[in-house]
Design a protein around this motif. Structure first.
Motif, PDB file in Angstrom:
ATOM      1  N   ASN A 175       7.170  -3.901   6.893  1.00 60.00           N
ATOM      2  CA  ASN A 175       8.250  -3.427   6.748  1.00 60.00           C
ATOM      3  C   ASN A 175       7.633  -2.007   6.231  1.00 60.00           C
ATOM      4  O   ASN A 175       6.918  -1.816   4.878  1.00 60.00           O
ATOM      5  CB  ASN A 175       8.891  -3.600   5.513  1.00 60.00           C
ATOM      6  CG  ASN A 175      10.076  -4.508   6.032  1.00 60.00           C
ATOM      7  OD1 ASN A 175      10.405  -4.633   7.418  1.00 60.00           O
ATOM      8  ND2 ASN A 175      10.658  -5.670   5.440  1.00 60.00           N
ATOM      9  N   THR A 176       7.377  -0.680   6.863  1.00 57.64           N
ATOM     10  CA  THR A 176       7.171   0.316   6.853  1.00 57.64           C
ATOM     11  C   THR A 176       7.916   1.190   6.394  1.00 57.64           C
ATOM     12  O   THR A 176       9.048   1.772   6.632  1.00 57.64           O
ATOM     13  CB  THR A 176       6.039   1.093   7.673  1.00 57.64           C
ATOM     14  OG1 THR A 176       4.825  -0.402   7.809  1.00 57.64           O
ATOM     15  CG2 THR A 176       5.057   2.065   7.544  1.00 57.64           C
ATOM     16  N   ILE A 177       7.462   2.843   4.973  1.00 55.28           N
ATOM     17  CA  ILE A 177       8.924   3.339   5.298  1.00 55.28           C
ATOM     18  C   ILE A 177       8.112   4.957   4.674  1.00 55.28           C
ATOM     19  O   ILE A 177       6.743   4.790   4.261  1.00 55.28           O
ATOM     20  CB  ILE A 177       9.481   3.712   4.039  1.00 55.28           C
ATOM     21  CG1 ILE A 177      10.925   4.732   3.890  1.00 55.28           C
ATOM     22  CG2 ILE A 177       8.812   3.476   2.801  1.00 55.28           C
ATOM     23  CD1 ILE A 177      11.955   4.589   2.529  1.00 55.28           C
ATOM     24  N   LEU A 178       8.379   6.279   5.844  1.00 56.53           N
ATOM     25  CA  LEU A 178       7.719   7.397   5.462  1.00 56.53           C
ATOM     26  C   LEU A 178       8.590   8.410   4.581  1.00 56.53           C
ATOM     27  O   LEU A 178       9.193   8.460   4.329  1.00 56.53           O
ATOM     28  CB  LEU A 178       7.013   7.912   6.551  1.00 56.53           C
ATOM     29  CG  LEU A 178       7.464   9.390   7.254  1.00 56.53           C
ATOM     30  CD1 LEU A 178       5.598   9.602   6.492  1.00 56.53           C
ATOM     31  CD2 LEU A 178       7.012   9.904   8.346  1.00 56.53           C
ATOM     32  N   ILE A 179       8.482   9.003   3.638  1.00 59.34           N
ATOM     33  CA  ILE A 179       8.992   9.598   2.614  1.00 59.34           C
ATOM     34  C   ILE A 179       8.342  11.359   2.800  1.00 59.34           C
ATOM     35  O   ILE A 179       6.932  11.415   2.871  1.00 59.34           O
ATOM     36  CB  ILE A 179       8.217   9.421   0.918  1.00 59.34           C
ATOM     37  CG1 ILE A 179       8.624   7.196   0.931  1.00 59.34           C
ATOM     38  CG2 ILE A 179       8.968   9.937   0.125  1.00 59.34           C
ATOM     39  CD1 ILE A 179       8.410   7.243  -0.136  1.00 59.34           C
ATOM     40  N   GLU A 210       6.479  -3.067   3.003  1.00 56.52           N
ATOM     41  CA  GLU A 210       5.076  -3.631   2.604  1.00 56.52           C
ATOM     42  C   GLU A 210       4.098  -2.173   2.575  1.00 56.52           C
ATOM     43  O   GLU A 210       2.999  -2.265   1.903  1.00 56.52           O
ATOM     44  CB  GLU A 210       4.374  -4.519   3.146  1.00 56.52           C
ATOM     45  CG  GLU A 210       5.364  -5.602   2.629  1.00 56.52           C
ATOM     46  CD  GLU A 210       5.692  -6.265   4.170  1.00 56.52           C
ATOM     47  OE1 GLU A 210       4.538  -7.482   4.392  1.00 56.52           O
ATOM     48  OE2 GLU A 210       5.888  -6.391   5.412  1.00 56.52           O
ATOM     49  N   LEU A 211       4.254  -0.797   3.422  1.00 58.99           N
ATOM     50  CA  LEU A 211       3.497   0.242   3.577  1.00 58.99           C
ATOM     51  C   LEU A 211       4.009   1.457   3.159  1.00 58.99           C
ATOM     52  O   LEU A 211       5.921   1.393   3.758  1.00 58.99           O
ATOM     53  CB  LEU A 211       3.078   0.104   5.386  1.00 58.99           C
ATOM     54  CG  LEU A 211       2.216  -1.413   5.463  1.00 58.99           C
ATOM     55  CD1 LEU A 211       2.283  -1.193   6.866  1.00 58.99           C
ATOM     56  CD2 LEU A 211       0.901  -1.024   4.728  1.00 58.99           C
ATOM     57  N   ILE A 212       3.923   1.886   2.549  1.00 57.37           N
ATOM     58  CA  ILE A 212       4.569   3.873   1.918  1.00 57.37           C
ATOM     59  C   ILE A 212       3.637   4.708   2.767  1.00 57.37           C
ATOM     60  O   ILE A 212       2.484   4.643   2.168  1.00 57.37           O
ATOM     61  CB  ILE A 212       5.130   3.032   0.524  1.00 57.37           C
ATOM     62  CG1 ILE A 212       5.960   2.255  -0.103  1.00 57.37           C
ATOM     63  CG2 ILE A 212       5.445   5.060   0.013  1.00 57.37           C
ATOM     64  CD1 ILE A 212       6.005   2.340  -1.038  1.00 57.37           C
ATOM     65  N   ILE A 213       4.044   5.690   3.178  1.00 57.36           N
ATOM     66  CA  ILE A 213       3.100   6.541   3.692  1.00 57.36           C
ATOM     67  C   ILE A 213       3.970   7.641   3.298  1.00 57.36           C
ATOM     68  O   ILE A 213       5.437   7.860   3.403  1.00 57.36           O
ATOM     69  CB  ILE A 213       3.430   6.724   5.404  1.00 57.36           C
ATOM     70  CG1 ILE A 213       2.934   5.160   5.890  1.00 57.36           C
ATOM     71  CG2 ILE A 213       2.749   7.863   5.718  1.00 57.36           C
ATOM     72  CD1 ILE A 213       1.358   4.639   4.969  1.00 57.36           C
ATOM     73  N   LEU A 243       1.201  -1.300   0.188  1.00 55.21           N
ATOM     74  CA  LEU A 243      -0.347  -0.057   0.060  1.00 55.21           C
ATOM     75  C   LEU A 243       0.821   0.721   0.026  1.00 55.21           C
ATOM     76  O   LEU A 243       1.432   1.552   0.912  1.00 55.21           O
ATOM     77  CB  LEU A 243      -0.697  -0.263   1.141  1.00 55.21           C
ATOM     78  CG  LEU A 243      -2.060   1.237   1.045  1.00 55.21           C
ATOM     79  CD1 LEU A 243      -3.024   1.553   0.651  1.00 55.21           C
ATOM     80  CD2 LEU A 243      -2.778   1.341   2.377  1.00 55.21           C
ATOM     81  N   SER A 244       1.128   1.936  -0.867  1.00 53.67           N
ATOM     82  CA  SER A 244       1.205   3.390  -1.010  1.00 53.67           C
ATOM     83  C   SER A 244       0.152   4.859  -0.723  1.00 53.67           C
ATOM     84  O   SER A 244      -1.089   4.415  -1.476  1.00 53.67           O
ATOM     85  CB  SER A 244       2.080   3.646  -2.824  1.00 53.67           C
ATOM     86  OG  SER A 244       1.349   3.736  -3.623  1.00 53.67           O
ATOM     87  N   LEU A 245       0.409   5.129   0.235  1.00 53.83           N
ATOM     88  CA  LEU A 245      -0.860   6.007   0.848  1.00 53.83           C
ATOM     89  C   LEU A 245       0.107   7.610   1.322  1.00 53.83           C
ATOM     90  O   LEU A 245       0.798   7.743   1.607  1.00 53.83           O
ATOM     91  CB  LEU A 245      -1.332   5.471   2.026  1.00 53.83           C
ATOM     92  CG  LEU A 245      -2.320   6.109   3.268  1.00 53.83           C
ATOM     93  CD1 LEU A 245      -3.778   6.237   1.902  1.00 53.83           C
ATOM     94  CD2 LEU A 245      -2.991   5.790   4.026  1.00 53.83           C
ATOM     95  N   ILE A 264       0.330  13.982  11.207  1.00 57.38           N
ATOM     96  CA  ILE A 264      -0.835  12.704  10.826  1.00 57.38           C
ATOM     97  C   ILE A 264      -0.308  12.208  10.488  1.00 57.38           C
ATOM     98  O   ILE A 264      -0.446  10.488  10.613  1.00 57.38           O
ATOM     99  CB  ILE A 264      -1.818  12.983  10.293  1.00 57.38           C
ATOM    100  CG1 ILE A 264      -3.030  13.878  10.965  1.00 57.38           C
ATOM    101  CG2 ILE A 264      -3.181  12.076   9.898  1.00 57.38           C
ATOM    102  CD1 ILE A 264      -4.037  13.356  12.312  1.00 57.38           C
ATOM    103  N   ALA A 265       0.332  12.314   9.491  1.00 53.20           N
ATOM    104  CA  ALA A 265       1.398  11.306   8.682  1.00 53.20           C
ATOM    105  C   ALA A 265       2.744  10.648   9.756  1.00 53.20           C
ATOM    106  O   ALA A 265       2.256   9.052   9.441  1.00 53.20           O
ATOM    107  CB  ALA A 265       2.406  12.078   7.384  1.00 53.20           C
TER     108      ALA A 265
END
Length: 216
Positions: free
Chosen positions: A56-60, A154-157, A25-27, A41-42
């Motif tokens: 595995n999560t990444i915050l951009i 797996e998760l991109i915020i 998921l890219s959000l 919030i992000a």
């Protein structure tokens, strides 16, 4: 604290299916205008998803005009996202939160009379003439970066700019699976939301977060 914990966990349940272990998921987290609290919030959503899902999560940090993620998580500003536009290497910073990494904004790309330069934010704003921004010429590189990160995370915020800031073309949002829009209670007007929905693909909007509700 308990209420906030429940709110972010509700994101987990609504965005992630427990039956699916292979989710990607890219959000994007955005807002109609600046000052709505979307970066908070992000960050909280990314932390909640990383801890709650153990994925595995990444915050951009795409908010290049006012990058904050490097300060919040104590990681370097550069090299980051903007350096990756012109390089085959993406510099990722691991945070103190398990399963959570950050791709910071990097040095700002500034646009002035059709010239594109890289400099630090405070230098780019000297004299008020140069404003950090991205153009459509960076769109293919951003698309490639998201694709590359999807192979590992797996998760991109993505902490995006406000829609009305015009520092990043709205087409960047279309490279993501969806958007969550943050609005501040007592501050965001209906016309702000209507204007935002004219600028983005309405079908991409997965939901809204009402920030500062009940506060005086």
């Amino acid at each position: 604290k308990f209420s906030l914990y429940k709110i972010y966990n509700s994101f987990n349940y609504s965005l992630l299916s427990r039956e699916r272990q292979d989710i990607n998921l890219s959000l994007g987290i955005t807002s109609p205008k600046v000052g709505e609290g979307k970066t908070m919030i992000a960050c909280n959503l990314a932390v909640s998803l990383a801890m709650g899902s153990q994925k595995n999560t990444i915050l951009i940090d795409l908010n290049i005009a006012n990058p904050l993620l490097h300060k919040i998580f104590g990681v370097p500003l550069a090299p980051g996202l903007t350096e990756a536009f012109n390089s085959n290497e993406i510099h990722i910073s691991q945070t103190a939160v398990d399963n959570l990494a950050v791709l910071s904004a990097g040095k700002s790309i500034v646009r002035h009379e059709n010239l594109f330069l890289q400099s630090h934010v405070h230098n780019s704003m000297q004299g008020g003439r140069l404003k950090p921004s991205l153009g459509l010429e960076q769109l293919p590189a951003f698309r490639d970066i998201i694709y590359s990160l999807e192979q590992k995370y797996e998760l991109i915020i993505v902490d995006m700019p406000a829609i009305n800031s015009e520092s990043v073309p709205n087409l960047f949002a279309q490279q993501l699976n969806g958007l969550i829009v943050v609005v501040r209670s007592g501050n965001t007007k209906r016309e702000d939301i209507d204007l935002m929905l004219q600028r983005v693909n309405e079908n991409q909007v997965l939901g809204f977060v009402l920030n500062s509700f009940g506060q005086k």
